[in-house]
Design a protein around this motif. Structure first.
Motif: not given
Lengths: 500, 856
Positions: B743-744, B704-705, B731-737
């Motif tokens: 870090l992720g 994701g990053t 992607l931001a939402g998925l990576t955060a959750a």
């Protein structure tokens, strides 16, 4: 004991259990890729197994999260499914594999190309003949007049020339001649009339006969063959048609009949009449017969249509494919089952490769994997095939879940990706790091078995990859547990060389 | 496309490597064996010693030769797979030989906004390093990128071996290389050691000797002062002191006369040592005075009188503005106390708090800390008292050790007394599994743009250790570590010396305190990854729960707190919880140390009470944005944080208030941004950092990053599409959750805040414009009509993009132009403007203020 609920179902599990344990106890199937009980636990990586706990904004990996009293877990919400799908799609964005090889995807007749080629390279001509004759129906004809989309798509084409697939098919067909006749199922007692003895009609007949039904083919012309006649030498066409005759084909030439009329005497009717679409007793325009795209049924019950009477351009391979699909639809109808056309099986696609990567591709070629001397033209051609179809296509967990979650493998494709590589332990394991999802199962197995060298993760972040330490040979890394690692690899990254 | 196949990378270096392998095959093998033998007797042979062993080898050979790794594996039983896995995880370790000198270009936030990418280009140009390589053709230098050296107020910074150079520009890069080649750069030995005994009543000349002051030459200054004092025969103490925080004035010298006035001098160079001493003292012997006087007259006669304008009026408005709002708790005694003088620390109340704590019940200490409202200063702000309570309460039963990583060694602590190995058994004779607990000080300050912890470790080592000992007593721990990141060698030396002194004086008899040096991984600032690295493994975070309070180092209850958190503890215990709680806001008590850097007039380290507003920090303390530029935003909280727009500058510094605004308090890095900073570029910068630091274990963060960065990179290259913003948000939402660790989970924050507050800039980039005039692909440099034809730009252009046309208007070839900015800055007529497609960019009407080479 711990009590929790998953999807509103209560469950009780021993202390120390994970949410995954609890889910399995309830029969709830949560996908896992990087989890292996007793070998690799509590180190979540793939995130395919995420679930939601309570109202927490985070999604947690169920394989590693311990069950806690009173936990409320949701494993089937839209959010959870979307996250699992996204995890799979992200993995595919960095996954270099053709579940189904390009040649096979391109073949409208659905020939099992890579498998056939491997048999030829291995010198197993009897099996090769069987594979060819049982799928392609007109190998002699197509081996001469098909436009060979398989070769257009062959990955080697951009590198040093496509594999001569058509040549292989032709030589196998010629070798078989009239000798091989596919086995047919026991007679079902059903009778199907096929109007049109072209490629489509005859192909439909072939497959129906294989399934044990009786096929009677009518044609206005005196001889069968349709548009194929005249495009190849008569004896080639005859050889192919002879096979179908020996399976029990009945041909009635010089017959002009209507579907509605003949329907009364047969259990089902197939119209493969080409452009002559009027006056048959079914709904049609001047060029096309109206059919349902789902199962090719026409306006008349029990009457189906396919081939160029529903599609414009004539393509012999396509016609053969059409005939196969028509036969399947009719077979379903005869057995009272619903038929749904499978448009596409899930497949991932290797992107454009660099020159170095093509060289890697060639390392997996059949000629590199066999000790035989390849003599005939067909064998030599078969030796050039790089086996880009995935060895794990039938039991790859990544693929299975991709189908379940309706994954689009290109959803997150980006510029950066792994390199395509083929690493071999001759006679043993074949490792394609391009397919690896860094799950760590093989590393764990090797460590647990105390392999002296084993495998390790190298680097970190996006570039992290699994390798034998210090560029050692695969054979040195996996002295004891090669087969074990192959068995548990959730993708086709690790496979045995001689899996077909 | 990146290719991580080892094979293609090897060919370039293979010649050097073959030579190396041969070297080790012959006579040097015996040397290597004996070296490794000695190393192992220092580090121990347990898997937990993996990182110190690798560090020892690299220190000796400057990389990790394969034969050395094999030998270590043979002698220790640590699997080669584990050695390689660890060696390739941490950036400090090199698997291939490098040039004679390592040149590291810092790409921390402050350096980035001050043009570190250009510095990188210029360095490589100067050294003629070919594309795709990092080593100069003559093997003299290997250029490396470094995430943050923690010298943010000197941005942009380069470190060559042990020497740090700041405020670099195109012109000064060549000078820097010459300077390095010409001088011997050995750190003058005693900057990190206890000074000799001195007279407590003598006058003092105080000099700050933190890493960034030393980068400006304060170590040389320090020695010149000492020499001068000795030469004059004076009974004056030249004293090393801790950080004052006024980085915009350093190096600072304070002359303190007992009972007399105090004088301050700013931006002092080594040559000013004598004039300063002379201003306040006269040489003791008459002869000397005469000699000196004559010397001086001659000098002035030859070169003219030298003006001396370094005096610093600490009561002037700018200094008052910088200092008056500050409240010094963690930095109590700043500028006055010698970091390594234990007696001085004791005389100023040092270890009184510990004494108090040891003489009462641990629960009382915990109650104090809880009542004070202290929250973890590492970034997350977890209530410290509560954490201590949890560790104290953690059961004495053996907590289940989390399944070790697949490449792990044994799951129990080793029992030998090596350097980096905890020895719970040896120090107390207690059996294992019987209430063993640990305290760890997290000094892995990795946020680019943050250097508070470095300052605290270099300036107040005793205070930090005192805080740890108080905590240890409160939770029941008898052993612990200070984990210091690899990029802070000075902090390591000072802490080691402090431990040596404390051990000598008996302060550590009940607590086994060791230092663990990090090996270059930002993710090891995450507490569970930190623990993994102490245990000798790749720094992969563990899933939480269980938290370290319950199951941490070796599966034991472990208290981990940040450096600053521990530094605040002694004051709280000494002065009482209420006094601390009286400062700050309802939920954010006490003070916070911030590293103020970027586009602000007065950069430095400040300690302010919570509740002060961002605007007060930037405008009052920091003096606002210089050069007439407009204040645009403040980046707070590093890569996990966000950008607060100027419109929200009245937000108070408070955990909840900052979170509500979309940023986070973070560890204290605060970078001020102006109209010349592109917010899309800032987001890209942070994602670039995060993707390089991701451990790679979980799908969303690892991939994701990268994908988020690719989108941002495309936007900055002018190749963005409409759908990119939606994909970015998805992607931001998925990576955060879906990420396992902080870090992720916080990686999307820079993107989310910049999208929230600066969406117009994203839209502009999609339309092919960079409003700030920063993104190379979207800007072009254009000579304006007021060009005088002086040809300076053509002469200076490193890309030969400007033809020399004297007396005529010059023209820049856009295709050759690398947007290095040299022409615009050097043009005496201000005749070069940055334009984008059909539109002039805002700003860029004033000449940028150039700073001189930092080493002078």
């Amino acid at each position: 004991m711990i009590r929790l609920t998953i999807d509103n179902q209560p469950v009780e599990v021993p202390e120390g259990s994970t949410i995954l344990d609890a889910a399995r106890q309830l029969g709830i199937n949560i996908p896992t890729l990087c989890f292996l009980a007793g070998v690799k636990e509590n180190r979540p990586s793939c995130m395919a197994c995420v679930v939601k706990v309570g109202n927490d904004a985070r999604l947690v990996p169920s394989c590693s999260t311990k069950a806690v009293n009173g936990m409320v877990v949701s494993s089937e919400t839209a959010e959870v499914k979307a996250a699992r799908k996204a995890a799979l799609e992200l993995l595919f964005s960095d996954h270099l594999g053709d579940c189904i090889s390009v040649c096979q995807r391109a073949c409208p007749a659905h020939l099992q190309i890579p498998e056939t080629i491997r048999l030829v390279a291995a010198g197993k001509m009897t099996e090769a003949i069987a594979t060819v004759k049982e799928n392609i129906v007109f190998p002699g004809v197509l081996g001469r007049i098909c436009r060979a989309p398989c070769e257009q798509g062959c990955r080697r084409r951009q590198y040093d020339g496509a594999v001569a697939i058509q040549l292989i098919e032709r030589e196998v067909a010629d070798l078989a001649g009239k000798s091989y006749v596919p086995a047919c199922a026991p007679p079902t007692g059903k009778r199907v009339a096929i109007i049109g003895a072209g490629a489509t009609g005859l192909s439909a007949a072939f497959f129906l006969l294989r399934l044990g039904h009786k096929a009677v083919v009518f044609d206005a012309a005196a001889q069968p063959g349709g548009q194929m006649r005249g495009k190849v030498a008569d004896k080639v066409l005859e050889a192919d048609i002879e096979t179908i005759r020996q399976m029990g084909l009945e041909f009635r030439g010089s017959s002009r009949i209507r579907a509605d009329v003949v329907r009364r005497e047969f259990d089902a009717v197939i119209l493969a009449v080409g452009p002559n679409t009027t006056g048959l007793g079914v709904d049609a325009t001047e060029r096309m017969i109206r059919v349902s795209p789902k199962d090719f049924s026409t306006s008349l019950a029990g009457v189906f249509a396919g081939g160029t009477c529903i599609r414009a351009a004539w393509d012999p391979a396509r016609s053969v494919g059409d005939g196969k699909v028509l036969a399947e639809s009719v077979d379903a109808f005869l057995n009272g089952r619903e038929y749904r056309l499978v448009i596409k099986e899930f497949t991932s696609t290797i992107p454009k490769l660099t020159t170095e990567e093509y060289q890697q591709l060639a390392k997996g070629a059949n000629s590199a994997l066999t000790v035989r001397e390849l003599v005939s033209e067909a064998e030599k051609a078969a030796g050039r095939c790089c086996h880009c179809d995935c060895r794990a296509a039938h039991d790859c967990r990544l693929r299975i879940f991709a189908e379940q979650y309706d994954v689009n493998p290109r959803a997150f494709s980006g510029e950066h990706r792994r390199a395509f590589q083929v690493i071999r332990q001759p006679g043993g394991v074949i490792f394609e790091p391009g397919k690896c999802i860094s799950c760590g199962i093989c590393v764990a197995i090797a460590t647990q078995a105390q392999e002296p060298l084993g495998l390790t993760f190298v680097g970190r972040g996006f570039d992290v990859h699994v390798a034998v330490p210090l560029d050692g040979a695969l054979a040195d890394g996996l002295q004891k547990v090669g087969a074990e690692c192959v068995k548990h690899c959730p993708t086709g990254a690790l496979a045995l060389e001689h899996d077909s | 496309m990146n290719k991580h196949s080892c094979h293609s990378e090897r060919s370039e270096e293979s010649l050097t490597e073959t030579t190396e392998t041969l070297r080790f095959a012959q006579g040097d093998k015996a040397d290597m064996d004996s070296f490794i033998g000695r190393l192992l007797s220092q580090t121990g042979r347990e898997p937990a010693a993996t990182i110190p062993i690798l560090q020892g080898i690299q220190k000796e050979y400057r990389y990790l030769p394969e034969p050395a790794l094999r030998r270590v594996s043979e002698l220790t039983g640590i699997r080669l797979a584990d050695l390689v896995g660890v060696a390739t995880f941490y950036h400090q370790f090199r698997m291939r030989p490098v040039g004679r000198h390592t040149l590291r270009v810092c790409h921390g936030t402050a350096c980035h906004v001050k043009g570190s990418e250009r510095i990188d280009d210029w360095v490589r140009q100067q050294l003629r390093i070919p594309t795709g390589s990092d080593t100069s053709p003559d093997n003299e230098f290997t250029v490396e990128r470094v995430a943050c050296l923690g010298c943010c107020t000197l941005a942009p910074v380069v470190q060559i071996e042990q020497s740090t150079y700041g405020h670099l520009t195109a012109d000064t890069v060549a000078a820097m290389l010459e300077d390095f080649r010409a001088t011997r750069h050995e750190t003058l030995a005693d900057v990190d050691q206890v000074s000799g005994r001195r007279n407590g009543h003598a006058p003092e000349i105080r000099v700050g000797l933190g890493s960034c002051c030393m980068a400006k030459g304060s170590d040389e200054l320090f020695h010149r002062l000492r020499e001068t004092v000795k030469d004059f025969g004076l009974d004056v103490t030249v004293k090393r002191v801790g950080c004052v925080g006024m980085c915009h004035h350093t190096p600072i010298v304070e002359v303190r006369l007992p009972g007399g006035p105090t004088a301050f001098y700013a931006k002092v160079g080594p040559d000013e040592a004598e004039p300063i001493v002379r201003r306040h003292f006269k040489p003791v012997s008459l002869t000397r005075r005469l000699v000196r006087w004559v010397d001086r007259q001659l000098e002035e006669w030859v070169t003219g009188p030298k003006p001396f304008d370094h005096a610093l009026d600490v009561h002037s408005p700018p200094v008052e503005a910088f200092m008056s709002r500050q409240v010094r708790i963690a930095t109590e005694g700043f500028g006055a106390i010698d970091p390594l003088d234990l007696d001085e620390y004791l005389a100023h109340g040092g270890f009184q708090a510990l004494s108090r704590a040891l003489n009462r019940k641990p629960e009382e200490t915990i109650a104090d800390i809880t009542a004070s409202g202290l929250r973890g200063r590492g970034g997350a702000g977890f209530p410290t008292g509560l954490k201590w309570q949890k560790v104290r309460a953690a059961g004495n039963r053996s907590a289940p050790h989390p399944s070790p990583q697949t490449t792990a060694g044994p799951a129990s602590p080793p029992n030998c007394g090596g350097e980096a190995v905890p020895s719970p058994m040896s120090s107390m004779g207690e059996g294992l599994g019987e209430g063993v607990k640990y305290v760890i000080c997290n000094g892995d300050e990795g946020d680019p743009g943050a250097f508070m912890d470095r300052m605290l470790m270099e300036s107040f080592p005793y205070r930090i250790i005192e805080g740890m000992l108080i905590a240890a007593h409160a939770v029941g721990a008898r052993a612990g570590y200070i984990y210091v990141r690899a990029e802070y060698p000075r902090a390591v030396s000072r802490l080691r010396e402090a431990i040596r002194v404390l051990t000598e004086r008996g302060f550590l008899k009940d607590f086994d305190l060791k230092i663990f040096e990090g090996a270059g991984a930002f993710v090891c600032g995450e507490e569970t990854a930190l623990i993994e690295s102490i245990e000798g493994r790749r720094g992969i975070p563990r899933l939480k729960p269980p938290y370290p309070a319950e199951s941490g180092l070796w599966g034991r209850p472990t208290l981990i707190n940040n450096v600053e958190t521990f530094a605040l503890v002694p004051w709280i215990i000494r002065n009482g919880a209420e006094k601390f709680a009286a400062l700050g806001t309802a939920k954010s008590k006490g003070t916070k140390v911030f590293a103020l850097a970027g586009k602000v007039a007065r950069t430095g380290l400040i300690e302010v009470p919570m509740g002060i507003t961002v605007r007060q920090i930037v405008e009052e303390i920091g003096g606002g944005v210089p050069n007439g530029k407009q204040f645009k935003a403040v980046q707070i909280g590093g890569p996990s944080g966000g950008c607060l727009p100027a419109s929200l500058a009245d937000t108070p510094v408070d955990y909840e208030a900052l979170t509500a605004a979309g940023a986070i308090m973070g560890s204290g890095g605060m970078i001020v941004l102006d109209e010349d900073d592109c917010m899309v570029d800032v987001a890209r910068y942070f994602l670039s950092f995060l993707k390089a630091e991701s451990c790679g274990e979980c799908t969303f963060c690892r991939i994701g990053t990268m994908r988020m960065w690719e989108i941002l990179d495309r936007l900055c290259e002018g190749k963005g599409k409409r759908s990119d913003l939606d994909e970015l948000l998805q992607l931001a939402g998925l990576t955060a959750a879906g990420s396992i660790c902080g870090l992720g989970r916080t990686a999307p924050n820079p993107v989310l805040t910049t999208l929230r507050y600066f969406r117009d800039e994203y839209e502009a980039h999609i339309a092919g414009r960079c409003p700030a005039g920063r993104c190379k692909a979207l800007i072009q440099y254009v000579v304006q009509d007021n060009c005088t034809g002086c040809t300076i730009c053509a002469q200076r252009c490193p890309a030969d993009a400007i033809a020399l046309t004297p007396y005529q208007k010059h023209h820049i070839d856009t295709d050759k132009c690398t947007r290095c900015d040299v022409c615009r800055v050097d043009c005496p007529a201000n005749a070069i403007a940055i334009e984008s497609a059909g539109q002039k960019c805002t700003g860029h009407t004033h000449q940028e203020h150039l700073q001189p080479l930092g080493r002078v």
